[in-house]
Design a protein around this motif. Sequence first.
Motif, short mmCIF file in Angstrom:
data_model
loop_
_atom_site.label_atom_id
_atom_site.label_comp_id
_atom_site.label_asym_id
_atom_site.label_seq_id
_atom_site.Cartn_x
_atom_site.Cartn_y
_atom_site.Cartn_z
N ARG A 82 -13.81 -22.17 -25.16
CA ARG A 82 -13.77 -23.18 -24.11
C ARG A 82 -14.45 -24.45 -24.61
NH1 ARG A 82 -17.44 -19.24 -21.92
NH2 ARG A 82 -19.60 -19.98 -22.01
N PRO A 83 -13.91 -25.60 -24.28
CA PRO A 83 -14.46 -26.86 -24.79
C PRO A 83 -15.80 -27.18 -24.17
CG PRO A 83 -12.71 -27.30 -23.22
CD PRO A 83 -12.71 -25.83 -23.44
N LEU A 84 -16.64 -27.86 -24.93
CA LEU A 84 -17.90 -28.36 -24.39
C LEU A 84 -17.63 -29.60 -23.54
CD1 LEU A 84 -18.96 -26.51 -26.72
CD2 LEU A 84 -20.82 -28.14 -26.99
N PRO A 85 -18.47 -29.86 -22.54
CA PRO A 85 -18.29 -31.09 -21.75
C PRO A 85 -18.37 -32.32 -22.66
CG PRO A 85 -19.89 -29.61 -20.72
CD PRO A 85 -19.61 -29.04 -22.07
N LEU A 86 -17.63 -33.35 -22.29
CA LEU A 86 -17.64 -34.58 -23.07
C LEU A 86 -19.01 -35.24 -23.03
CD1 LEU A 86 -14.18 -36.09 -22.00
CD2 LEU A 86 -14.73 -34.86 -24.11
N ALA A 87 -19.35 -35.93 -24.12
CA ALA A 87 -20.64 -36.61 -24.21
C ALA A 87 -20.42 -38.10 -24.43
CB ALA A 87 -21.47 -36.02 -25.36
N ASP A 88 -21.43 -38.91 -24.08
CA ASP A 88 -21.32 -40.36 -24.24
C ASP A 88 -21.97 -40.84 -25.53
OD1 ASP A 88 -23.92 -39.85 -23.62
OD2 ASP A 88 -24.02 -41.18 -21.86
N ARG A 89 -22.31 -39.91 -26.41
CA ARG A 89 -22.90 -40.29 -27.72
C ARG A 89 -22.52 -39.22 -28.75
NH1 ARG A 89 -29.38 -39.05 -26.91
NH2 ARG A 89 -29.17 -37.23 -25.53
N PRO A 90 -22.72 -39.53 -30.03
CA PRO A 90 -22.37 -38.55 -31.07
C PRO A 90 -23.19 -37.27 -30.93
CG PRO A 90 -22.80 -40.72 -32.02
CD PRO A 90 -23.23 -40.79 -30.59
N ARG A 91 -22.66 -36.21 -31.52
CA ARG A 91 -23.35 -34.92 -31.49
C ARG A 91 -23.43 -34.34 -32.90
NH1 ARG A 91 -20.13 -32.28 -26.36
NH2 ARG A 91 -21.74 -32.54 -24.77
#
Length: 686
Positions: A154-163
């Motif tokens: 399952r995909p991780l929630p979207l983020a507003d910065r790099p990971r």
Amino acid sequence: MPNDSTVLRPSSPRVAGYLSKGLARWNIIHCLLPEYSRQVRLKPGSRQPVDAILGWGLKPTSTQARRLAARRGVPYVAIEDGFLRSLGLGVNYSQPHSLVVDCSGIYYDATRPSDLERLLAEANFDADELARANLAMQRLRHLRLSKYNHAPDRPLPLADRPRVLIVDQTRDDASITYGMADASSFQHMLECAIADHPDAEILIKTHPDVIAGRKQGYLTQASKHPRCRLIGDDLNPWALFDAVGSVYVVTSQLGLEALMAEKPVHCFGMPFYAGWGLTRDALRCERRQRQRTLPELFAAAYLRYCRYANPYTGQASTLEATIDLIADQKRQRDRLAGRWLAVGFSSWKRAFITDFLGPASSVRFLQSDHPQPLELEGRDSLVVWGQKATDEIKALCRQHGLKLWRMEDGFVRSVGLGVDLTRPLSLAFDSRGLYYDANNPSDLEYLLAETDFEPALLARAGRLRQRLIELKLSKYNVRGKTRPVLPQDMGGSRPIVLVPGQVESDASIAHGSPEIKTNQALLEAVRQNRPDAFVVYKPHPDVVSGARIGLFDSTARKLYDLELVDYDIVDLIELADEIHTMCSLTGFEGLLRGVEVHTYGLPFYAGWGLTHDRLHASRRQRRLTLDALIAGALLMYPTYVDPATGELCNADTAVELMRQQRDQRSGLPLRVRLYRLYRNLFSRRR
């Protein structure tokens, strides 16, 4: 099927001894050690002579085995799980599909050479092997397969910065100590990741057992940092790779899989894939001086070092077939995951349905055909056998948001009849309808109409077809008389038409043959269409056994030239020039063997341009090749289970298991003979 590893069989018998109970547990040990004609378990104090001692790598449990090898002056051979191991976890007793066998060390021990390190330092790889490696990596990426494949994707929630991903490990794991690392390596890794990516969110993948408190990790306290977040859930590694730009590891195999995902990988220990110019390394291993490409690394590790076997058939295999098998297991498990309610199933079917629903499901059985609303609470899906979905059940499913499934036998089912209570190796679960119901769409019809059949899948379907022909396998595989000799008065000029009888009360006729519904009516139509043919009539085995309805009166006997009762259906198919049927599976089995097939109903294999059809199926507009039909009907649609382990398998495996069952069976089992006697007596009384 050959093994991928380059191992020569011994010229004289050699024996390997082992101490571990775990080695005896796995089915594939014997076929993956061709160097040794026998493997024997050595009990305490045993003096039995052996040529080598087997053990689990350098784990603490192998200490006694290594000492015994030293005392006896024989080699210690290290065995470990392969890099593509299984669907489930070894701790849950899921059978392995691959092992590594190392005679000089073990791959995760960087303190001394291993067979794998020597391969990477010295071996040459030709263009064909590298092409094979590239194709296998492409398939692993596409299918999102890892060493273990139990975790949800399952995909991780979207983020507003790099990971950035950091991989923690369980404390004191052998791969850490022998990978030239310790606790400080993990702290150094964390500090570097934070410094290298000042604007990134740091995801720390830790083991679920660490979060649960059953084991200890190294980076649990890192969650106190404002930019660090622990991920303790089991997740498919490819879901993690999708969410990050870089990966940091100490010795975890996730670093190797991250390379396949085309991510920059930073190593703070010395795993086997470090030191070859592919990773950014904090340490050096002086023995590793050569630069390697990723395909070369993969070819060494997955094609030459690992050994593959099918754990259900007990036969050596290849990487490609192992990918097929685990991918099929994963697809079947994911498709049927959830909380099920099974309505109206007999006790003997209950005994195997749970296995077919797979390890990601739970099921509650209701004997009644009338479930109450409270019994539907907490359930995702409801399943019934065949056409037993009443209007009441359909309404309840709609009202409570349950997915309604129908279940039937698969097309390559068993060695023995279902009516004799022979456990199936395949079942079909359909969320739209049923494959034999031409009045409504089914999952199979949707598969055949919409699937983009890839060349690799079509090639596999072609191999499966050849194997079925070679083994003379069909749906039930009931042995019959030897191949019949047809009368000489045919003179070779009359075409032989095979007419398979069907059970006239069967739902497949009620829902799949709207015009002709009896065996006698079918024979009348065949005789009208082929007045000069030599018509061979084969009654259905369930009718012959006395369990089902399908016999006709004596006047119908004038419609055919020869009745063959106890003969193998495959022999009759091979004799025929044409097969004429309402909707019997014999038509499909005839297509597999290149026989011309005429349909008088609308079986699932009609309407795709492969048969001569009396009726028209408006929803079936696509023209299919025979291999595409086989891919949909045998490789993708049914669910397969190994009866010995209860684990999901696939079509290729089921075919081989049926061959083994058939070869081991001589005559009708006593259980079946007694059951038939009881059934026939009971039916007469009724």
